[in-house]
Enzyme design. Sequence first.
Site, PDB file in Angstrom:
ATOM      1  N   PHE A 106      -8.625 -30.091 -48.098  1.00 54.29           N
ATOM      2  CA  PHE A 106      -8.084 -30.179 -46.748  1.00 54.29           C
ATOM      3  C   PHE A 106      -8.984 -29.506 -45.715  1.00 54.29           C
ATOM      4  O   PHE A 106      -8.926 -29.829 -44.531  1.00 54.29           O
ATOM      5  CB  PHE A 106      -6.680 -29.559 -46.698  1.00 54.29           C
ATOM      6  CG  PHE A 106      -6.636 -28.058 -46.619  1.00 54.29           C
ATOM      7  CD1 PHE A 106      -6.514 -27.416 -45.401  1.00 54.29           C
ATOM      8  CD2 PHE A 106      -6.702 -27.288 -47.765  1.00 54.29           C
ATOM      9  CE1 PHE A 106      -6.461 -26.037 -45.321  1.00 54.29           C
ATOM     10  CE2 PHE A 106      -6.653 -25.905 -47.694  1.00 54.29           C
ATOM     11  CZ  PHE A 106      -6.535 -25.275 -46.476  1.00 54.29           C
ATOM     12  N   LYS A 107      -9.837 -28.591 -46.156  1.00 55.33           N
ATOM     13  CA  LYS A 107     -10.655 -27.839 -45.207  1.00 55.33           C
ATOM     14  C   LYS A 107     -11.832 -28.655 -44.666  1.00 55.33           C
ATOM     15  O   LYS A 107     -12.536 -28.195 -43.769  1.00 55.33           O
ATOM     16  CB  LYS A 107     -11.147 -26.552 -45.866  1.00 55.33           C
ATOM     17  CG  LYS A 107      -9.986 -25.642 -46.230  1.00 55.33           C
ATOM     18  CD  LYS A 107     -10.409 -24.375 -46.926  1.00 55.33           C
ATOM     19  CE  LYS A 107      -9.190 -23.538 -47.274  1.00 55.33           C
ATOM     20  NZ  LYS A 107      -9.514 -22.266 -47.924  1.00 55.33           N
ATOM     21  N   ASP A 108     -12.029 -29.860 -45.187  1.00 58.31           N
ATOM     22  CA  ASP A 108     -13.105 -30.711 -44.677  1.00 58.31           C
ATOM     23  C   ASP A 108     -12.962 -30.975 -43.180  1.00 58.31           C
ATOM     24  O   ASP A 108     -13.948 -30.980 -42.451  1.00 58.31           O
ATOM     25  CB  ASP A 108     -13.134 -32.052 -45.425  1.00 58.31           C
ATOM     26  CG  ASP A 108     -13.790 -31.941 -46.790  1.00 58.31           C
ATOM     27  OD1 ASP A 108     -14.766 -31.177 -46.921  1.00 58.31           O
ATOM     28  OD2 ASP A 108     -13.338 -32.615 -47.728  1.00 58.31           O
ATOM     29  N   THR A 140     -12.986 -23.379 -49.143  1.00 60.59           N
ATOM     30  CA  THR A 140     -13.603 -23.151 -47.837  1.00 60.59           C
ATOM     31  C   THR A 140     -15.121 -23.235 -47.929  1.00 60.59           C
ATOM     32  O   THR A 140     -15.772 -23.859 -47.089  1.00 60.59           O
ATOM     33  CB  THR A 140     -13.198 -21.771 -47.271  1.00 60.59           C
ATOM     34  OG1 THR A 140     -11.794 -21.740 -47.067  1.00 60.59           O
ATOM     35  CG2 THR A 140     -13.894 -21.503 -45.950  1.00 60.59           C
TER      36      THR A 140
END
Length: 433
Positions: A106-108, A140
């Site tokens: 999701f951190k993309d 991350t």
Amino acid sequence: MIYYSTHHHTPRVSLQEAVIKGLAKDKGLFMPQHIKPLPASFFQDIEDMSLQKISYEVADAFFGEDIPADTLKQIVYDTMNFDIPLVKLNDHIYSLELFHGPTLAFKDVGARFMARLLEYFIHKEGKEQVNVLVATSGDTGSAVANGFLGVEGIHVYVLYPKKKVSRIQEQQFTTLGQNITAIEIDGSFDDCQALVKSAFSDTELNRHMQMTSANSINVARFLPQAFYYFHAYAQLKKKGIEKDIVACVPSGNFGNITAGLFGHKMGLPISRFIAANNNNDVFFQYLQTGIYTPKKSIQTLANAMDVGNPSNFARILDLYHHNYEAICADISGATCTDNQIKEEIRKVWKEQHYLLDPHGACGHRAIREGLKSGETGFFLETAHPAKFKDTVEKIINEPIAIPLNLQNFMKGTKQSIELSKKFSDLKQFLLNS
């Protein structure tokens, strides 16, 4: 937009300075002076908007005063160029799959958005180089390293805890080279995060090099994560579900759920949030007692949530004016042990043939147990289960396929610098870089 520090002991700054500095001089986190409500017309038509259109409208409310509209639109459309499907698991629970970006996490989104925004600001300011320091408990580091890879004028230093990230996660940021340097710290994620904060406050280092952070302490990293929640609401509204919606977020450093809470303050019709913890449950304990007691992080199967002193707790306190009752009104908590993670992955795989990663398992269990009658909930499935291949295969006793881009990472050669958790060692390394 003007930004202030959560410690309130330093002058207010512009978005440009907040992004480039990352952390305020008094070690507080930057917060926007105002949160702009979105117009009712936005929510009336949201189900007919694309993910990119929704994201641009939200980004404009955050950043539109500081960035030309065409530049901001280009950044958003380039960043949000992949799907985020909402998958129905039963009549009341949906999975928001946030793992369809380049590193399957999701951190993309936040990492890619910040890379483009930081690139815009450093070129606007005429800086020769900015050095990004980022601490990671897993995803991350890979998202930031790949988001900033090859970006002119930016060098990234990824600090990660030795033997506390999965091999696939490690390969995603230690094999890149170019403008990415991986630093393997003999300690925990909390030690890595403390090192980054110490670096930002060190006068000699700041004279030597321009530094910023790409952790969720940076406003350009955590705010774009609000896009997810508006998109999820749009998909539910398209299905005729507009009320009594609950969002459940696997939570480590609390940047993701904080972004959702910002969306809520902007008018997003989510009725409440559930913060799912693993055994690192300091926020859960705060909700029970009103007392916040940071502690040393514990290693778990959901390693990206192994945070014993989440930075963004300060933002949650500030957002709610330190009102404990108001926080509890919007957020409830849940915890999940390693054994419960295993049980949840097996249960959902057996009953629905849907494969959870360890973090998503925390979210699914929390919302399965926490939903009330009449509510519909979605949990954030934050990473592809193949990123935890060995762990997940042992749990379900079956092999799982590895997506092609992860296979390519595994072919690379690890390049990392080993350091102790002493700040003096990191400082000397950076001074000599």
